[in-house]
Enzyme design. Structure first.
Site, PDB file in Angstrom:
ATOM      1  N   HIS A  25       0.840  -1.202   0.000  1.00  0.00           N
ATOM      2  CA  HIS A  25       0.000   0.000   0.000  1.00  0.00           C
ATOM      3  C   HIS A  25       0.873   1.249   0.000  1.00  0.00           C
ATOM      4  O   HIS A  25       2.082   1.189   0.229  1.00  0.00           O
ATOM      5  CB  HIS A  25      -1.003  -0.001   1.160  1.00  0.00           C
TER       6      HIS A  25
ATOM      7  N   CYS B 224       5.710   6.074   4.562  1.00  0.00           N
ATOM      8  CA  CYS B 224       4.516   5.383   4.049  1.00  0.00           C
ATOM      9  C   CYS B 224       3.977   6.047   2.796  1.00  0.00           C
ATOM     10  O   CYS B 224       3.134   5.475   2.107  1.00  0.00           O
ATOM     11  CB  CYS B 224       3.439   5.337   5.116  1.00  0.00           C
TER      12      CYS B 224
ATOM     13  N   HIS C 244       4.944   0.001  -0.270  1.00  0.00           N
ATOM     14  CA  HIS C 244       5.720  -0.900   0.588  1.00  0.00           C
ATOM     15  C   HIS C 244       4.746  -1.951   1.088  1.00  0.00           C
ATOM     16  O   HIS C 244       3.534  -1.788   0.959  1.00  0.00           O
ATOM     17  CB  HIS C 244       6.346  -0.121   1.754  1.00  0.00           C
TER      18      HIS C 244
ATOM     19  N   HIS D   5       3.265  -5.135   3.815  1.00  0.00           N
ATOM     20  CA  HIS D   5       3.069  -5.609   5.182  1.00  0.00           C
ATOM     21  C   HIS D   5       2.575  -7.040   5.144  1.00  0.00           C
ATOM     22  O   HIS D   5       1.886  -7.434   4.202  1.00  0.00           O
ATOM     23  CB  HIS D   5       1.999  -4.794   5.916  1.00  0.00           C
TER      24      HIS D   5
ATOM     25  N   ASP E 105      -4.790 -10.682  -0.854  1.00  0.00           N
ATOM     26  CA  ASP E 105      -3.487 -11.316  -0.658  1.00  0.00           C
ATOM     27  C   ASP E 105      -2.619 -11.150  -1.897  1.00  0.00           C
ATOM     28  O   ASP E 105      -3.049 -11.446  -3.016  1.00  0.00           O
ATOM     29  CB  ASP E 105      -3.680 -12.799  -0.338  1.00  0.00           C
ATOM     30  N   HIS E 106      -1.391 -10.647  -1.678  1.00  0.00           N
ATOM     31  CA  HIS E 106      -0.440 -10.385  -2.774  1.00  0.00           C
ATOM     32  C   HIS E 106      -0.977  -9.374  -3.782  1.00  0.00           C
ATOM     33  O   HIS E 106      -0.701  -9.468  -4.983  1.00  0.00           O
ATOM     34  CB  HIS E 106       0.026 -11.689  -3.443  1.00  0.00           C
TER      35      HIS E 106
HETATM   36 NI    NI Z   1       2.421   0.721   5.602  1.00  0.00          NI
END
Ligand code: NI
Length: 134
Positions: free
Chosen positions: A14, A33, A39, A41, A79-80
């Site tokens: 995100h 961010c 990046h 998570h 996901d992904h």
């Molecule tokens: Ni983040």
């Protein structure tokens, strides 16, 4: 009332960026961010259902069923993926843990077959999470 929780994990990218702001304002508020390429998570999602125990099963909700609903409605879509671009139910929001929790709540709230949705908790890191209770 008894509360049961299903935990799922997903990995996603995100960017935190408010399109109405200048780049410098975004950098000031969101710091790293706001990196435009994003990046990632490893998110942990916890979905809690509240209800009475069905005496014939001993369950509030069959967690196999809850697992399959969360997998189909949420995990398969996030996901992904890149949360800013790839996910229909996250369009036009800044994908913070707070906003993700609210959006997931809205996706699930009418799809719970027994008991009622009590909370959606999104852990973005080991130290940060957001919880929405409707
Ligand atoms: Ni983040």
């Amino acid at each position: 009332m008894v509360y049961v929780t299903r935990r799922e994990v997903f990995s996603a990218a995100h960017v935190l960026y408010n399109a109405e702001w200048s780049d410098s304002r975004n950098a000031e508020v969101f710091d790293k961010c706001a990196n435009p390429r994003g990046h990632g998570h490893n998110y942990v999602l916890e979905v809690t259902i509240a209800g009475e125990i069905d005496p014939s099963t001993g369950y509030v909700i069959d967690l196999k069923l809850l697992k399959s609903i969360i997998k189909e409605q949420i995990i398969a879509k996030v996901d992904h993926k890149h949360l800013n671009y790839d996910v229909d139910f996250l369009q036009n929001i800044i994908p913070t843990a707070e906003n993700i929790a609210v959006a997931i709540w809205n996706e699930l709230v009418h799809r719970i077959p027994s008991g009622t949705l009590y909370s959606v908790k999104v852990h973005e890191t080991e130290n940060n999470c957001a919880e929405y209770k409707g």
